[in-house]
Design a protein around this motif. Sequence first.
Motif, PDB file in Angstrom:
ATOM      1  N   GLU A   1     -16.592  18.321  26.843  1.00  0.00           N
ATOM      2  CA  GLU A   1     -15.686  17.465  26.847  1.00  0.00           C
ATOM      3  C   GLU A   1     -14.267  18.148  26.925  1.00  0.00           C
ATOM      4  OE1 GLU A   1     -15.787  15.371  23.059  1.00  0.00           O
ATOM      5  OE2 GLU A   1     -14.733  17.195  21.890  1.00  0.00           O
TER       6      GLU A   1
ATOM      7  N   TYR B   1     -15.511   7.411  35.750  1.00  0.00           N
ATOM      8  CA  TYR B   1     -15.658   7.532  33.944  1.00  0.00           C
ATOM      9  C   TYR B   1     -15.314   6.000  33.797  1.00  0.00           C
ATOM     10  CZ  TYR B   1     -14.970  12.445  33.858  1.00  0.00           C
ATOM     11  OH  TYR B   1     -15.179  13.559  34.040  1.00  0.00           O
TER      12      TYR B   1
ATOM     13  N   GLU C   1     -15.376   4.821  26.781  1.00  0.00           N
ATOM     14  CA  GLU C   1     -16.331   4.825  25.721  1.00  0.00           C
ATOM     15  C   GLU C   1     -15.787   3.999  24.760  1.00  0.00           C
ATOM     16  OE1 GLU C   1     -18.592   8.526  24.557  1.00  0.00           O
ATOM     17  OE2 GLU C   1     -17.160   8.101  22.986  1.00  0.00           O
TER      18      GLU C   1
ATOM     19  N   GLN D   1     -16.152   8.235  28.993  1.00  0.00           N
ATOM     20  CA  GLN D   1     -17.355   8.874  29.287  1.00  0.00           C
ATOM     21  C   GLN D   1     -17.816   8.924  30.696  1.00  0.00           C
ATOM     22  OE1 GLN D   1     -19.317  10.011  26.752  1.00  0.00           O
ATOM     23  NE2 GLN D   1     -20.998  10.700  28.863  1.00  0.00           N
ATOM     24  N   ARG D   2     -18.303   9.965  31.223  1.00  0.00           N
ATOM     25  CA  ARG D   2     -18.519  10.030  32.713  1.00  0.00           C
ATOM     26  C   ARG D   2     -19.677   9.135  33.077  1.00  0.00           C
ATOM     27  NH1 ARG D   2     -22.300  13.132  35.432  1.00  0.00           N
ATOM     28  NH2 ARG D   2     -22.738  14.402  33.636  1.00  0.00           N
TER      29      ARG D   2
ATOM     30  N   ASP E   1     -18.098  15.510  30.832  1.00  0.00           N
ATOM     31  CA  ASP E   1     -18.854  14.349  30.336  1.00  0.00           C
ATOM     32  C   ASP E   1     -17.808  13.410  29.579  1.00  0.00           C
ATOM     33  OD1 ASP E   1     -21.143  14.731  31.257  1.00  0.00           O
ATOM     34  OD2 ASP E   1     -22.271  15.465  29.473  1.00  0.00           O
ATOM     35  N   ARG E   2     -16.931  14.029  28.719  1.00  0.00           N
ATOM     36  CA  ARG E   2     -15.956  13.309  27.925  1.00  0.00           C
ATOM     37  C   ARG E   2     -14.565  13.706  28.158  1.00  0.00           C
ATOM     38  NH1 ARG E   2     -16.344  12.974  22.738  1.00  0.00           N
ATOM     39  NH2 ARG E   2     -16.214  11.115  22.047  1.00  0.00           N
TER      40      ARG E   2
END
Length: 611
Positions: free
Chosen positions: A62, A222, A225, A236-237, A256-257
């Motif tokens: 992240e 993305y 989230e 979030q990916r 990812d984040r």
Amino acid sequence: MPSFVLTLLLGSCLWATSLAALAEPVADVPTVAGISLYDAPALPDDFSHLPYANPDAPKGGEMRRAAQGSFDSTNPFILQGNPADGLNHVYDTLMEASADEPFTMYGLLAGGIRLDPDRHWMEIDLRSQARFHDGHPVTAEDVVFSFRLLRDEGQPFYRAYYADVDKIEALDDDTVRFEFSDNNSRELPLILGQLPVLPKHYWDSRDFAAPTLDKPLGSGPYAVESLSPGRRIVYQRVEDYWGRDLPINRGRHNIDRLVYDYYRDQTVALEAFKAGNLDLRRESSAKNWATAYDTPAHEAGFIKRMVVPDAQPAGMQAFVMNLRREKFQDRRVREALTLATDFDWLNEHLFYGAYEETDSYFESSEMEASGLPSDPERELLAPYRDRLPQEVFDTPLPAPRPEGLRARLKKALGLLRDAGYEIRDGALVNRETQQPLRLEFLLYDTQFERVTLPLIQNLERLGIKASLRVVDVNQFLTRQRNFDFDLILGSFPQSANPGNEQREFWTSDYADAPRSRNLIGLQNPAVDGLVDSLIRADSRQALDNAARALDRVLRWGFYVIPQWHLDGTRVALWDKFGYPQPFPEYTFDLSSWWVDPQRASRIEQRQRGER
């Protein structure tokens, strides 16, 4: 960047018929993967990935960053509300720019592009696999819907961007056609490539013009989230993102984040970074850069600092004068105010010698005007001679100024007296109205107090009653959008290829448009005409000449109190990231970064140990 112009009206049925004939597609127009402003794209149609992206970059981890102020909306396209940072991650556009080229766009949603050689029309074939996050396909009808929605109900700059589009239609489910009212704006096809495509089936049942905190539906890499209004938003990916393996995306969108934590004050955000609560920070303060990062974590190599080079023009950062207020109508008053800044003192005592003084609206580029106007510049300026100061034609740039603050203040006082002011009981008053000249500087960042107060002290030496008001960022934005200020901290960023966005910066149509970027309130036919010339430029040399002519007019108008610039981006980061080397030449592109698992683990262990 992009460009704006008023849509040209067709003068007769005969002319309309002629234009329609020009807009007929040419049978042998090739379908290509990318388009560029003047030259051919640097990459072939079958490129495998962008040259600065690492196709083997690991996925995961992240990145936590700070945002300032607050947010109350997840719709970034409208006038109402304060949108959250990072919402661009949710939406795919028709094309994507390469950060390694001045202005080249490669297909993203667009699988194929056909551009009329004379630039009267463009057709785009959408990729058949393109999907929104709910599984619905992205269609030509979504493109038409998005274009019309943004133009008609979005922020003012969309209307300016798309002003020269005469017609848009879906030829079938996967093909959309744009027809242009003329071919004067070379960058219009590239601007249309930046169009974010919204899902028609989602927005049909919603009020687009109203702020919302719903999680938006897009087709990008993305999705939102979670969010806490005014405090945090997390992206979030999307694991099954439809475009993850496209050449334009390979090696990008690796993290990812993406976390945006909101802070009211930059000082608090800096402390949060040093404590390990944020991962990366762009540093805007020379003092902080010189002194604030001398920490054990930095000495141990856990925190890194670097200046990422930037080949874009520096643009103009300045205190902007609001011409909508009578006190700024006289050019002599405006010039006097510009003479009260003591950049050399600021740079020595506050900035650690880090900056260069800004003169031009196209600073650090070939578009910056210098010396006397060239013959092509004079030709562009000649129609407006009666509307422009004589200095535009016969005085070299940079504008001559007395050496030393004392001499500059003496000249400033002379200008103010010529403009009808005089000193009475230590105050500068208008001889006709008997009213003192009062100014208020509006800020939202306490870091700028220390650079504003010396200017206020210099103005007080002229008898000007100046004050400083620092408000929270939301109030600042509200007052800026409503043009409720005397002087405000503003910026006019530029790219290597300015165009349609110049309309919103400077032209009469946007002087009173809510939330427009014409902060100055300029309504000047000469400026309007020069912006049109810039947009119509059909070669690099013509663009440079038009930009220089515009630069001269803006600088001799003394509409802002220029500040300073740094040719690069200062970045402080916890050393957990991998990134391209060398960096792309034109744009600082975080989408090509990744989290290095080993370095991230090392930093996490250290931070756990400190807790």
